[in-house]
Design an enzyme around this catalytic site. Structure first.
Site, short mmCIF file in Angstrom:
data_model
loop_
_atom_site.label_atom_id
_atom_site.label_comp_id
_atom_site.label_asym_id
_atom_site.label_seq_id
_atom_site.Cartn_x
_atom_site.Cartn_y
_atom_site.Cartn_z
N GLU A 1 44.07 35.60 45.25
CA GLU A 1 44.82 36.85 45.28
C GLU A 1 44.99 37.40 43.86
O GLU A 1 44.91 38.62 43.65
CB GLU A 1 46.18 36.64 45.94
CG GLU A 1 46.92 37.90 46.26
CD GLU A 1 46.20 38.82 47.24
OE1 GLU A 1 45.99 40.00 46.88
OE2 GLU A 1 45.85 38.38 48.34
N GLU B 1 40.71 44.57 41.17
CA GLU B 1 41.14 45.91 41.57
C GLU B 1 41.61 46.72 40.36
O GLU B 1 41.29 47.91 40.24
CB GLU B 1 42.25 45.83 42.61
CG GLU B 1 41.77 45.40 43.97
CD GLU B 1 42.87 45.32 45.00
OE1 GLU B 1 44.07 45.49 44.63
OE2 GLU B 1 42.56 45.09 46.18
#
Length: 128
Positions: free
Chosen positions: A73, A80
């Site tokens: 994550e 991102e």
């Protein structure tokens, strides 16, 4: 980041790297809902493991699953941010990169849930 500063000793740079890493974890926790969910589920699973009396092997497996999930994550979030920095406008390749990283998290999450259910079920069927 001043880890390349030649005036800093090797040990100071080494310990500063932990400060930067912790900053990345805390910033991700503050800003990313999915990371908050994964951390919450991790704590729940640790409590479940204590209640059900997981074996040493089950604890090792659980810790690898939780650590892997949180790490993926964090990597997904970093990717991102980098993609958003490079391509502020929509681009199909940027979307593909972000979707692939999210897909990696999803695959690992499914695998983790399946393994978690198997471990928990093996303990619960002892009570049935």
């Amino acid at each position: 980041m001043d880890l390349k500063d030649p005036k800093l000793s090797e040990w100071k740079r080494f310990f500063k790297s932990f400060i930067y890493a912790w900053s990345g974890i805390t910033q991700t926790f503050k800003s990313e809902r999915n990371f908050q969910i994964h951390v919450s589920i991790s704590f729940i699973m640790l409590i479940v493991g204590m209640i059900l009396g997981f074996t040493t092997f089950e604890w090792v497996l659980l810790l690898f699953l939780l650590g892997g999930m949180l790490s993926l994550e964090l990597i997904n979030t970093a990717l991102e941010h980098v993609v958003d920095l490079i391509t502020p406008d929509y681009h199909p390749l940027a979307k593909a990169a972000k979707d692939a990283a999210a897909g990696a998290v999803l695959v690992y999450a499914f695998l983790s849930v399946i393994i978690g259910v198997i471990i928990i079920w093996s303990h619960l069927k002892l009570f049935l």
